[in-house]
Design a protein around this motif. Structure first.
Motif, mmCIF file in Angstrom:
data_model
loop_
_atom_site.group_PDB
_atom_site.id
_atom_site.type_symbol
_atom_site.label_atom_id
_atom_site.label_comp_id
_atom_site.label_asym_id
_atom_site.label_seq_id
_atom_site.Cartn_x
_atom_site.Cartn_y
_atom_site.Cartn_z
ATOM 1 N N ILE A 3 0.833 -1.207 0.000
ATOM 2 C CA ILE A 3 0.000 0.000 0.000
ATOM 3 C C ILE A 3 0.867 1.256 0.000
ATOM 4 C CG2 ILE A 3 -1.781 1.285 1.261
ATOM 5 C CD1 ILE A 3 -2.620 -1.442 2.460
ATOM 6 N N ASP A 4 1.851 1.305 0.878
ATOM 7 C CA ASP A 4 2.743 2.458 0.977
ATOM 8 C C ASP A 4 4.061 2.010 1.587
ATOM 9 O OD1 ASP A 4 4.038 4.870 2.278
ATOM 10 O OD2 ASP A 4 2.357 5.854 1.258
ATOM 11 N N ILE A 5 5.145 2.087 0.814
ATOM 12 C CA ILE A 5 6.436 1.585 1.289
ATOM 13 C C ILE A 5 6.924 2.371 2.497
ATOM 14 C CG2 ILE A 5 8.869 1.261 0.704
ATOM 15 C CD1 ILE A 5 8.051 0.694 -2.146
ATOM 16 N N ALA A 6 6.837 3.696 2.419
ATOM 17 C CA ALA A 6 7.314 4.509 3.536
ATOM 18 C C ALA A 6 6.570 4.165 4.821
ATOM 19 C CB ALA A 6 7.166 5.989 3.206
ATOM 20 N N ASP A 7 5.257 4.032 4.743
ATOM 21 C CA ASP A 7 4.474 3.685 5.926
ATOM 22 C C ASP A 7 4.827 2.291 6.436
ATOM 23 O OD1 ASP A 7 3.206 6.112 5.915
ATOM 24 O OD2 ASP A 7 1.320 5.360 5.064
ATOM 25 N N SER A 8 5.126 1.362 5.524
ATOM 26 C CA SER A 8 5.462 -0.002 5.933
ATOM 27 C C SER A 8 6.757 -0.039 6.729
ATOM 28 C CB SER A 8 5.570 -0.915 4.712
ATOM 29 O OG SER A 8 6.756 -0.674 3.972
ATOM 30 N N LYS A 9 7.692 0.872 6.407
ATOM 31 C CA LYS A 9 8.954 0.950 7.131
ATOM 32 C C LYS A 9 8.762 1.669 8.464
ATOM 33 C CE LYS A 9 11.779 0.746 2.941
ATOM 34 N NZ LYS A 9 12.374 -0.556 3.271
ATOM 35 N N ARG A 10 7.954 2.729 8.436
ATOM 36 C CA ARG A 10 7.726 3.500 9.660
ATOM 37 C C ARG A 10 6.896 2.731 10.676
ATOM 38 N NH1 ARG A 10 6.509 8.186 5.689
ATOM 39 N NH2 ARG A 10 8.585 9.139 5.448
ATOM 40 N N ALA A 11 6.192 1.697 10.222
ATOM 41 C CA ALA A 11 5.324 0.931 11.112
ATOM 42 C C ALA A 11 6.098 -0.011 12.028
ATOM 43 C CB ALA A 11 4.323 0.114 10.287
ATOM 44 N N CYS A 12 7.382 -0.232 11.737
ATOM 45 C CA CYS A 12 8.171 -1.218 12.491
ATOM 46 C C CYS A 12 9.409 -0.576 13.114
ATOM 47 C CB CYS A 12 8.622 -2.351 11.569
ATOM 48 S SG CYS A 12 7.283 -3.350 10.903
ATOM 49 N N PRO A 13 9.886 -1.147 14.234
ATOM 50 C CA PRO A 13 11.138 -0.685 14.831
ATOM 51 C C PRO A 13 12.305 -0.905 13.873
ATOM 52 C CG PRO A 13 9.928 -2.098 16.338
ATOM 53 C CD PRO A 13 9.278 -2.227 15.002
ATOM 54 N N LYS A 14 13.365 -0.165 14.104
ATOM 55 C CA LYS A 14 14.594 -0.304 13.325
ATOM 56 C C LYS A 14 15.711 -0.737 14.283
ATOM 57 C CE LYS A 14 12.811 0.789 9.412
ATOM 58 N NZ LYS A 14 11.598 0.015 9.712
ATOM 59 N N PRO A 15 15.856 -2.065 14.477
ATOM 60 C CA PRO A 15 16.862 -2.561 15.421
ATOM 61 C C PRO A 15 18.287 -2.373 14.895
ATOM 62 C CG PRO A 15 15.140 -4.194 14.975
ATOM 63 C CD PRO A 15 15.043 -3.144 13.926
ATOM 64 N N LEU A 16 19.210 -2.117 15.806
ATOM 65 C CA LEU A 16 20.618 -2.074 15.424
ATOM 66 C C LEU A 16 21.503 -2.415 16.611
ATOM 67 C CD1 LEU A 16 21.931 1.579 15.001
ATOM 68 C CD2 LEU A 16 19.699 1.083 15.957
ATOM 69 N N CYS A 17 22.724 -2.796 16.291
ATOM 70 C CA CYS A 17 23.717 -3.232 17.264
ATOM 71 C C CYS A 17 24.177 -2.051 18.116
ATOM 72 C CB CYS A 17 24.901 -3.839 16.511
ATOM 73 S SG CYS A 17 26.243 -4.424 17.540
ATOM 74 N N SER A 18 24.466 -2.293 19.384
ATOM 75 C CA SER A 18 24.933 -1.223 20.265
ATOM 76 C C SER A 18 26.442 -1.017 20.174
ATOM 77 C CB SER A 18 24.533 -1.514 21.713
ATOM 78 O OG SER A 18 25.116 -2.731 22.155
ATOM 79 N N ASN A 19 27.137 -1.837 19.379
ATOM 80 C CA ASN A 19 28.564 -1.643 19.120
ATOM 81 C C ASN A 19 28.753 -1.053 17.731
ATOM 82 O OD1 ASN A 19 29.352 -2.790 21.574
ATOM 83 N ND2 ASN A 19 29.410 -4.852 20.708
ATOM 84 N N VAL A 20 29.720 -0.155 17.584
ATOM 85 C CA VAL A 20 30.016 0.440 16.288
ATOM 86 C C VAL A 20 31.534 0.493 16.098
ATOM 87 C CG1 VAL A 20 27.906 1.831 16.231
ATOM 88 C CG2 VAL A 20 29.997 2.808 17.219
#
Length: 227
Positions: A114-131
């Motif tokens: 339906i809407d790609i941007a909304d599909s991404k905004r609907a979910c968390p964006k997990p990432l590692c705490s080490n960089v």
């Protein structure tokens, strides 16, 4: 570039040092369609169109996220049954310095039609705490980095970053399209093809990014449905 602020700080540890980074006011960007092979990108767009996903307005496409959804937690809440993650290199900028991380562009696959941007905004964006700090993107061996992901223990993605646009290229596009104020930034830099070609919903996601000197960034997260 419009800065998306969050009241919830994110903390990262810089591998090989005692340094930590604290992100408070920052922008989160998810980049899509960043392949260097334009014909392959067009083929991918056509494949998505065949299952009802509308083509992007621009290539590559840069989606601004609500930074409150960016998370280093080991469990994240999702809505809906048909969501899935993807391993991505993550470009971080903090106080003018650059770092590399690994994360997941977790997406609602039903909403994606339906809407790609909304599909991404609907979910968390997990990432590692080490960089890992990257003093100079030009000399960094981006193409030789390898990434892998697993869903519920099954290998889901595997490959190098050679086909993705470099950080220098991606950051240049970001500066061209937005008024980049140089403030703190977290940019998910796109992903690798799926080994079996199909999105797979799952509960436990494992991400891994290894740079040429052998250092590895990894993150594992689980999903639970919100109430």
């Amino acid at each position: 570039m419009t800065e998306t602020k969050t009241g919830r700080a994110l903390r990262f540890r810089v591998l090989g040092t005692e340094n930590t980074l604290q992100f408070e006011n920052f922008t989160t960007i998810v980049a899509g369609y960043t392949g260097r092979d334009e014909a392959a990108v067009r083929h991918h767009i056509d494949e998505l169109a065949a299952i009802g996903v509308a083509p992007p307005a621009q290539v590559p496409m840069l989606y601004t996220m609500n930074s409150d959804t960016t998370s280093v937690a080991e469990n994240v809440e999702i809505d809906g049954h048909n969501t899935s993650g993807e391993v991505e290199p993550v470009i971080l900028r903090h106080s003018g310095k650059y770092f590399l991380g690994v994360g997941s562009d977790h997406t609602d696959r039903d909403l994606e039609t339906i809407d790609i941007a909304d599909s991404k905004r609907a979910c968390p964006k997990p990432l590692c705490s080490n960089v890992i700090e990257i003093p100079d993107w030009e000399s960094f061996e981006w193409d030789s980095c390898t990434m892998r992901s697993w869903v519920d223990g099954k290998l889901y993605q595997e490959g190098t970053l050679a086909n993705l646009r470099t950080p220098t290229d991606l950051l240049g596009i970001l500066a061209e399209r937005h008024s980049d104020d140089g403030n703190d930034l977290i940019c998910f830099a796109d992903t690798l093809p799926l080994l079996d070609g199909e999105f797979t919903p799952g509960h436990r996601w494992a991400l891994e990014l290894t740079i040429p000197d052998g250092r590895t960034l990894s993150h594992t997260y689980t999903t639970s449905e919100g109430h």
